[in-house]
Design a protein around this motif. Structure first.
Motif, PDB file in Angstrom:
ATOM      1  N   ASP A 167      39.324   3.466  34.075  1.00  0.00           N
ATOM      2  CA  ASP A 167      40.627   3.512  34.722  1.00  0.00           C
ATOM      3  C   ASP A 167      41.731   3.783  33.717  1.00  0.00           C
ATOM      4  OD1 ASP A 167      39.528   3.171  37.112  1.00  0.00           O
ATOM      5  OD2 ASP A 167      40.179   1.095  37.439  1.00  0.00           O
ATOM      6  N   SER A 168      41.614   3.180  32.553  1.00  0.00           N
ATOM      7  CA  SER A 168      42.678   3.409  31.581  1.00  0.00           C
ATOM      8  C   SER A 168      42.670   4.865  31.105  1.00  0.00           C
ATOM      9  CB  SER A 168      42.554   2.448  30.407  1.00  0.00           C
ATOM     10  OG  SER A 168      41.606   2.919  29.490  1.00  0.00           O
ATOM     11  N   TYR A 169      41.500   5.434  30.941  1.00  0.00           N
ATOM     12  CA  TYR A 169      41.443   6.852  30.565  1.00  0.00           C
ATOM     13  C   TYR A 169      42.025   7.711  31.668  1.00  0.00           C
ATOM     14  CZ  TYR A 169      38.376   5.736  26.632  1.00  0.00           C
ATOM     15  OH  TYR A 169      37.862   5.246  25.472  1.00  0.00           O
ATOM     16  N   LYS A 213      33.344   8.432  39.954  1.00  0.00           N
ATOM     17  CA  LYS A 213      34.691   8.509  39.387  1.00  0.00           C
ATOM     18  C   LYS A 213      34.685   9.205  38.039  1.00  0.00           C
ATOM     19  CE  LYS A 213      37.450   4.798  41.332  1.00  0.00           C
ATOM     20  NZ  LYS A 213      37.993   3.465  41.048  1.00  0.00           N
ATOM     21  N   LYS A 245      28.603  -0.198  43.411  1.00  0.00           N
ATOM     22  CA  LYS A 245      29.770  -0.137  42.531  1.00  0.00           C
ATOM     23  C   LYS A 245      29.514   0.812  41.361  1.00  0.00           C
ATOM     24  CE  LYS A 245      32.793  -4.104  42.194  1.00  0.00           C
ATOM     25  NZ  LYS A 245      32.880  -5.421  41.549  1.00  0.00           N
ATOM     26  N   LYS A 280      33.996  -4.025  32.379  1.00  0.00           N
ATOM     27  CA  LYS A 280      34.534  -3.325  31.210  1.00  0.00           C
ATOM     28  C   LYS A 280      34.559  -1.825  31.417  1.00  0.00           C
ATOM     29  CE  LYS A 280      33.491  -5.816  26.951  1.00  0.00           C
ATOM     30  NZ  LYS A 280      32.446  -5.851  25.923  1.00  0.00           N
ATOM     31  N   MET A 281      33.440  -1.320  31.952  1.00  0.00           N
ATOM     32  CA  MET A 281      33.341   0.124  32.151  1.00  0.00           C
ATOM     33  C   MET A 281      34.419   0.603  33.100  1.00  0.00           C
ATOM     34  SD  MET A 281      29.205   0.304  32.347  1.00  0.00           S
ATOM     35  CE  MET A 281      29.000   1.823  33.229  1.00  0.00           C
ATOM     36  N   VAL A 282      34.615  -0.168  34.186  1.00  0.00           N
ATOM     37  CA  VAL A 282      35.635   0.211  35.157  1.00  0.00           C
ATOM     38  C   VAL A 282      37.003   0.223  34.500  1.00  0.00           C
ATOM     39  CG1 VAL A 282      36.822  -0.533  37.236  1.00  0.00           C
ATOM     40  CG2 VAL A 282      34.335  -0.544  37.166  1.00  0.00           C
ATOM     41  N   ALA A 283      37.276  -0.831  33.722  1.00  0.00           N
ATOM     42  CA  ALA A 283      38.589  -0.923  33.096  1.00  0.00           C
ATOM     43  C   ALA A 283      38.829   0.249  32.158  1.00  0.00           C
ATOM     44  CB  ALA A 283      38.705  -2.238  32.336  1.00  0.00           C
ATOM     45  N   THR A 284      37.834   0.528  31.331  1.00  0.00           N
ATOM     46  CA  THR A 284      38.012   1.618  30.378  1.00  0.00           C
ATOM     47  C   THR A 284      38.228   2.935  31.093  1.00  0.00           C
ATOM     48  OG1 THR A 284      36.385   0.446  29.076  1.00  0.00           O
ATOM     49  CG2 THR A 284      37.076   2.589  28.277  1.00  0.00           C
ATOM     50  N   LEU A 314      26.638   5.762  26.995  1.00  0.00           N
ATOM     51  CA  LEU A 314      26.255   4.802  28.017  1.00  0.00           C
ATOM     52  C   LEU A 314      24.780   4.759  28.396  1.00  0.00           C
ATOM     53  CD1 LEU A 314      29.296   4.829  30.405  1.00  0.00           C
ATOM     54  CD2 LEU A 314      28.578   3.073  28.809  1.00  0.00           C
ATOM     55  N   LEU A 329      32.778   8.008  25.545  1.00  0.00           N
ATOM     56  CA  LEU A 329      32.351   6.966  26.462  1.00  0.00           C
ATOM     57  C   LEU A 329      31.113   7.412  27.233  1.00  0.00           C
ATOM     58  CD1 LEU A 329      32.910   4.306  28.131  1.00  0.00           C
ATOM     59  CD2 LEU A 329      34.203   5.765  29.688  1.00  0.00           C
ATOM     60  N   ARG A 339      29.686  -6.124  32.091  1.00  0.00           N
ATOM     61  CA  ARG A 339      29.588  -4.781  31.528  1.00  0.00           C
ATOM     62  C   ARG A 339      30.276  -3.786  32.450  1.00  0.00           C
ATOM     63  NH1 ARG A 339      24.069  -4.669  30.390  1.00  0.00           N
ATOM     64  NH2 ARG A 339      24.330  -5.399  28.255  1.00  0.00           N
TER      65      ARG A 339
END
Lengths: 795, 480
Positions: free
Chosen positions: A752-754, A617, A610, A746-750, A709, A705, A743
């Motif tokens: 995706d939103s970007y 991505k 993942k 969260k990273m995925v969500a952020t 990381l 971001l 974690r």
């Protein structure tokens, strides 16, 4: 035929000359101030007609000179103490007992008396230098005429005494017939002068009343508002709408001009009037020639076409002051100068010489003046001569600007610093200062930014061989200073683009000065209010970055500031701010590229599939962003700036070689260049800029971001964690599967939103480009097509 | 000073290519072959020789280059040609044994390892003379011994010691006279994949064919093909050395081409070869516009590796166009038109943006000056493509390797070298490298599918789905 006027030198005692009255007015019949009324033998008692005729002629000789006679008197209404009545001239009454056979002819002859009186009074009132040299010349001409007239009267008197056959008819003939030398009769000349002076009197009357003057003034302000094509400091014409209390200068010439036009059919009178015009306009012409040949205005009485605003020495190098230093005096504008084109050429010619004198010093007149000397305002080659003078002035000023001040290299210099045509120095600056530029603007030191900015460009222009071009660029380098402006780039643009302009229709609908004033005041007030409300407060940390407020400034020295004006520097600045922001974003992306594609932690083979996919991505989004930035940069730098600059260069290359390229062409081409790139750089479309700025923000957030990381990545992989712990001494949290799942979530969500914000904004940006492109800016379609094809955004 | 680049040239091939490259650069920057500046009046300099040269107070230019070989022949001839003036003697490394690497990767590798300190000292000294050092470029062949072996060791050391700096290579594939070249190539490829950021790949077969078709020579020598490589190198670095609007740093170029570190082989195509680059050997050119260039570089017969193989799928495409400044600005429309057509002809990877990036470079004023008007109007261009067209050559290497390995041919040379004693088991190294190659081939194949980099699986759908990701959320800064 009457005997020709052949006289010896007229014997006139100046003390009693008609043109020089120093005593009080003689008592008139009506107003005899206690003296007995002058009486003569009653005319009706003279039964012999011949006697009556003699008496009338006798009377006429003095009446023609403007005095009262016995049988011909001022009318009862005439008040000799009243100036305006005097200027108009008295009406005469003829004794009712005069035989009808003489009455008509007497009446006809008598018209001259009124005029003569009026002319005398006119000279009396106006023969003063305070009314200007032109009116003074006219008075001089009138005086000369009156002398001529006086001579004729003397001759008439002589003949009356000596010629037994002399008669009223002969008298009238003598007055109404010209001679070979003077083809225009005395009465005709008198008539012409009278008409001219009466016009002047009427106009003076009109101006003497305050309310009239106010409305005249308002009229000329409105006219100048409509007509002015003022755009900058060295092109265009401003008109001077001041109004004089009395008729002078050009207005006098205009009155004569009107007579000339009215008498077009009468060749003799026409010629006489043209001659008069030329003599009266002598000073005017002299000033015009001086102006066209070396740009000096010697006009103490404010009569000339050009009005010079006197300036004190300390602001003489201020470009703005030059914008309306010389203006066209709208009042009394000669019909020869009605065309805007002519006005412009006249103003510019002299202005150029003035600039030249200011910079180079006194102007050696040289031998190239023959084509530029105007001999008469009535000549048909007037326009050609003005044109020649204009060309001559252009030749000198172009030579000065291009050879003396190296204007072309200056513009290249400005391009380099403001349009970033040399990207590597700015890249350098970003490299050194990116940390500062990311800080909040109130927490950085401008001094250190300046130092690093200067250092980046330092080497660039120093090692070349000292050519003119290199020296100029060095000068530009020394003058350019970084500044931190008070507003962010987007806010600054908002302030400009949302500013309300005063509605032209409303302006022209206002009918007096007060309503106009009120209108202007409200516009300014609403502007101040509205703009305050519309400026966006900082939204994220990105909006506080110094780069958002970073700009560079230059104060262009005189006389270059006449061409590269403040407003043009401002346009340069706007393009710079867009470019520098774009490059800042690009630089940030380059840095995060290195992180994503070069840094060991990111290249690590993570066991968590993942996470690997998430990294992929990130890279995909990053590559999209990079593509966007690169496409935008190519568009802005090459298609907009480079291509349009090339067009400017083509014109600049022709300077000095092609006569049609004058300073105005140069000025226009620079102006067009800037407005084209402003427009094509999206800067005139607020919505586009706002969306673009949003896109930049997303990119910078994404960059942040990626850059934040490293530690998280170490924590996400057990093997990496173990390995790093040996190397790192800093205290690290424990490796924790549970936390890692959170974690990663969260990273995925952020991310995706970007990603989705980026996609949405790109779509929005593209459709706006398409919309405006179809609407009015075709070049935006170029960018649209490129983006649509690249990101497969076909509508 | 913008990011300086240090050039490392290893082995016969690397040094010969380097020699061409430096003589090309000297010409373009007005530098005599011994390093002194040419005195020319009337040229407006806008170049940045500092990216590749350092200067001293007397104005002499010295290449930021380190010359490495295990036998003195080539380096001696370079010294002779430059009157021993151009290169800094401190930058030259010739093995004291002087016998060469005998075309064996292991020889080169071990020699490098033994002299590691000396080499690193040279590199550090060069870095010290930089203000804003950006990265290395390595010129080498992957077929022989020094370029491949020494080069491999260098790549490992560079990524280890200078992990923040970029490493780009110009790697020459294929040399028919070396029988063990598949071994050398596979061993080197592993380092290219793992220890460098970008590799510009050319192969000798393609170069020879291109040279004989485009130059006026029947059977091209290495000298001719090396000129083609140096032309490519000059074009690649054009925007660094003659900075205009963009692409003024190596990072900006590489970040355009390489979206993911797993795919970083770049294929160059160049047209037309004009006399200012490959002098008298070039055929006469009847004019060439930006339009012509953009479309012609798509020709698979100009590809400098995998010549004439079927077109692959493109991950990214980058064109560098070079002409005089004025001629470029007047060609904006023809560039647009050409890009529209080119976009139709190029097959892009389905997951990537179909962007053709263009850099507008400019020709050197020193070269443009002497030329006639006509050649000044000629636009030349280089296309760098990150594409699966690289696959044929990778597969070919793999095949050749497998055939040799299958028969255990010539393995003795490797098994009995000092490598085993000083480094480790060479056979492990072979197998490992072969696997890396296989993975790389697989990676490129995978990149042709839509889900590459962007694959979505069911788990992902539930776990990380963000609802209504709108602008508000985009402004959220992540706090981990």
């Amino acid at each position: 035929m009457p005997p020709a006027l052949q006289l010896k030198e007229p014997v006139i005692d100046n003390r009693f000359s008609l043109t020089a009255r120093y005593v009080k007015y003689p008592p008139s019949y009506k107003n005899h101030e206690g003296y007995p009324k002058p009486k003569n033998y009653p005319i009706e008692k003279l039964t012999n007609l011949r006697d009556q005729e003699a008496a009338i002629i006798q009377d006429l000789i003095s009446v023609l000179a403007g005095f009262e006679g016995f049988y011909i008197r001022y009318s009862e209404d005439f008040d000799i103490e009243n100036v305006s009545q005097r200027l108009k001239g008295p009406d005469f009454l003829i004794n009712k007992h005069v035989d009808t056979s003489f009455k008509d002819i007497t009446k006809r002859v008598n018209k001259l008396s009124k005029m003569c009186f009026a002319l005398e009074s006119f000279v009396e009132t106006n023969n003063n230098l305070i009314y200007g040299r032109i009116l003074h010349s006219l008075c001089y001409e009138i005086m000369n005429f009156l002398k001529e007239y006086e001579t004729l009267l003397v001759q008439i008197e002589h003949e009356f005494r000596a010629n037994p056959k002399y008669s009223l008819t002969l008298l009238e003939q003598q007055l109404n017939t010209g001679t070979e030398q003077e083809p225009v009769s005395v009465s005709m000349k008198m008539q012409s002068f009278y008409e001219i002076t009466q016009r002047i009197n009427r106009e003076n009357d009109r101006r003497s009343s305050n309310s009239n003057l106010e409305s005249i003034r308002f009229g000329s302000i409105m006219k100048s508002l409509k007509d002015d094509n003022y755009t900058g400091t060295l092109d265009g014409v401003t008109s001077d709408s001041e109004n004089s209390r009395f008729v002078k200068g050009g207005m006098v010439l205009n009155m004569i001009q009107r007579s000339i036009d009215e008498y077009k059919g009468n060749l003799r009178v026409h010629a006489f009037l043209v001659d008069l015009f030329n003599r009266v306009s002598k000073y005017y012409l002299e000033m015009l020639n001086r102006w066209l040949q070396c740009g000096t205005v010697n006009d103490p009485y404010g009569e000339f076409l050009i009005n010079e605003t006197k300036s004190n020495d300390h602001n003489k190098f201020d470009a703005i002051q030059w914008a309306d230093k010389f203006s066209i005096r709208q009042e009394g504008l000669l019909k020869q100068f009605h065309a805007r084109e002519i006005q412009k050429k006249i103003v510019l010619t002299g202005k150029y010489f003035n600039v030249f004198r200011e910079c180079v010093g006194e102007f050696s007149e040289g031998s190239d003046l023959s084509n530029c000397t105007i001999s008469s305002l009535q000549d048909s080659d007037l326009q050609i001569r003005i044109e020649e003078s204009y060309k001559r002035a252009n030749k000198h000023i172009l030579e000065m600007f291009f050879e003396g001040y190296s204007l072309d290299n200056w513009i290249i210099g400005l391009n380099k610093y403001f349009l970033l045509t040399n990207g590597s120095a700015f890249e350098d600056f970003l490299q050194f200062s990116i940390k500062d530029l990311r800080r909040a603007s109130d927490r950085i030191s401008l001094t250190s930014l300046t130092r690093s900015y200067k250092r980046s460009y330092e080497a660039d222009d120093s090692y070349s061989i000292p050519t003119v071009a290199a020296k100029t660029r060095r000068l530009v380098y020394n003058l350019v200073t970084p500044v931190v402006s008070s507003e962010t780039f987007v806010n600054e643009l908002t302030a400009i683009l949302k500013a309300q302009t005063t509605d032209a229709d409303e302006v022209f609908a206002s009918d007096n000065i007060d309503s106009l004033r009120e209108l202007l005041r409200t516009t300014i007030e609403t502007n101040v209010m509205q703009i305050q409300n519309q400026l966006a407060p900082p939204h994220t940390r990105i909006d506080k970055y110094t780069i958002q407020k970073f700009a560079i400034d230059i104060s262009v020295p005189f006389p270059l500031s006449l061409i590269l004006t403040r407003s043009q520097v401002f346009e340069f600045q706007l393009v710079f701010r867009e470019q520098s922001l774009l490059r800042f974003v690009d630089k940030s992306l380059s840095i995060s590229w290195k992180e994503l594609c070069h840094q060991r932690l990111w290249k690590w083979k993570y066991s968590n599939r993942k996470l690997t996919r998430w990294i992929s991505k990130c890279r995909l989004l990053h590559s999209k962003m990079t593509n966007f930035v690169r496409i935008l940069r190519l568009y802005l730098s090459f298609y907009v700036i480079d291509v349009n600059w090339h067009k400017v260069e083509e014109v600049l290359d022709k300077v000095g070689k092609d006569e049609t390229v004058n300073l105005e062409t140069v000025y226009t081409v620079i102006k067009t260049f800037l407005s084209t790139i402003l427009n094509d750089s999206l800067l005139t479309k607020l919505k586009l800029v706002e969306v673009l700025s949003d896109i930049f923000s997303v990119m910078l957030l994404f960059h942040n971001l990626v850059m934040s990381l490293q530690q998280s990545l170490i924590l996400m992989d057990e093997r990496l964690f173990a390995e790093s712990q040996e190397q790192l001494t800093a205290i690290m949290p424990e490796f924790d599967e549970e936390k890692n799942r959170d974690r990663l979530g969260k990273m995925v969500a952020t991310l995706d939103s970007y990603a989705s914000a980026f996609d949405t904004k790109i779509g929005e940006f593209a459709s706006l480009l398409n919309y405006y492109g179809e609407l009015d800016s075709a070049s935006l379609l170029l960018l649209y097509n490129d983006l649509a094809k690249t990101f497969k955004l076909e509508h | 000073m913008p990011g300086e680049i240090i050039t490392l040239q290893a082995g016969q091939c690397g040094n010969q290519v380097g020699q061409q490259f430096w003589s090309q650069l000297c010409g373009e920057h007005g530098i005599e072959k011994d390093g002194m500046p040419v005195k020319v009046e009337g040229i407006e300099r806008n170049d940045q020789p500092g990216v590749f040269f350092r200067t001293n107070s007397s104005g002499r230019y010295t290449p930021r280059a380190i010359l490495i070989d295990l036998e003195p022949r080539v380096i001696n001839s370079i010294k002779a040609e430059t009157n021993d003036g151009l290169f800094d003697p401190k930058d030259i490394y010739v093995s004291s044994e002087g016998g060469g690497a005998a075309n064996r990767w292991a020889e080169g590798y071990v020699n490098a390892m033994r002299n590691k300190e000396e080499i690193l000292d040279m590199i550090n000294r060069e870095i010290d003379s930089c203000d804003n050092f950006e990265g290395f470029q390595l010129l080498h062949s992957v077929a022989g011994g020094t370029g491949s072996g020494f080069g491999s060791f260098l790549l490992e050391e560079l990524s280890d010691n200078y992990s923040k700096k970029l490493v780009q290579t110009y790697s020459v594939f294929g040399a028919s006279e070396v029988v063990v070249q598949p071994y050398n190539t596979v061993l080197t490829l592993k380092r290219l994949v793992e220890h460098s950021d970008a590799n510009i790949i050319v192969d000798n077969n393609s170069l020879t064919t291109i040279a004989s078709k485009n130059l006026q020579v029947l059977s091209p020598s290495y000298n001719d093909t090396n000129k083609l490589i140096s032309t490519v190198m000059s074009a690649c670095t054009n925007t660094l050395r003659f900075p205009s609007y963009s692409y003024n740093s190596l990072t900006s170029i590489l970040s355009t081409l390489i979206p993911t570190p797993d795919l970083h082989f770049l294929i160059p195509s160049y047209t037309p070869f004009t006399s200012d680059f490959v002098n008298a050997a070039a055929k006469e050119i009847r004019g060439s516009t930006a339009y012509d260039v953009i479309l012609e570089v798509l020709d698979k017969k100009l590809r400098m590796c995998s010549y004439n193989e079927p077109n692959g799928v493109n991950i990214s495409v980058f064109d560098i166009l070079m002409g005089t400044e004025k001629s470029m600005a007047s060609q904006s429309e023809s560039i647009q038109k050409a890009l529209i057509k080119a976009r139709e002809r190029i097959q892009f990877a389905p997951w990537s943006s179909s962007a053709i990036h263009v850099a507008v470079g400019s020709k050197s004023p020193f070269i443009a000056k002497g030329d006639t008007r006509e050649t000044n109007d000629i636009v030349s261009g280089l296309m760098l493509a990150n594409s699966t067209s690289i696959l044929p050559i990778l597969r070919q290497v793999a095949n050749q390797y497998d055939q040799l390995m299958h028969r255990n041919a010539f393995l003795n040379n490797y098994l009995n070298s000092d490598y085993d004693t000083e480094v480790g088991d060479i056979m492990d190294e072979f197998n490992d490298s072969r696997e890396v190659l296989e993975n790389q081939i697989a990676e490129y194949q995978l990149s042709e599918s839509i889900n590459y980099l962007n694959e979505v699986d069911e788990e992902d759908e539930e776990g990380g789905k963000v609802e209504g990701a709108d602008q508000q959320e985009a402004d959220v800064e992540m706090n981990l």
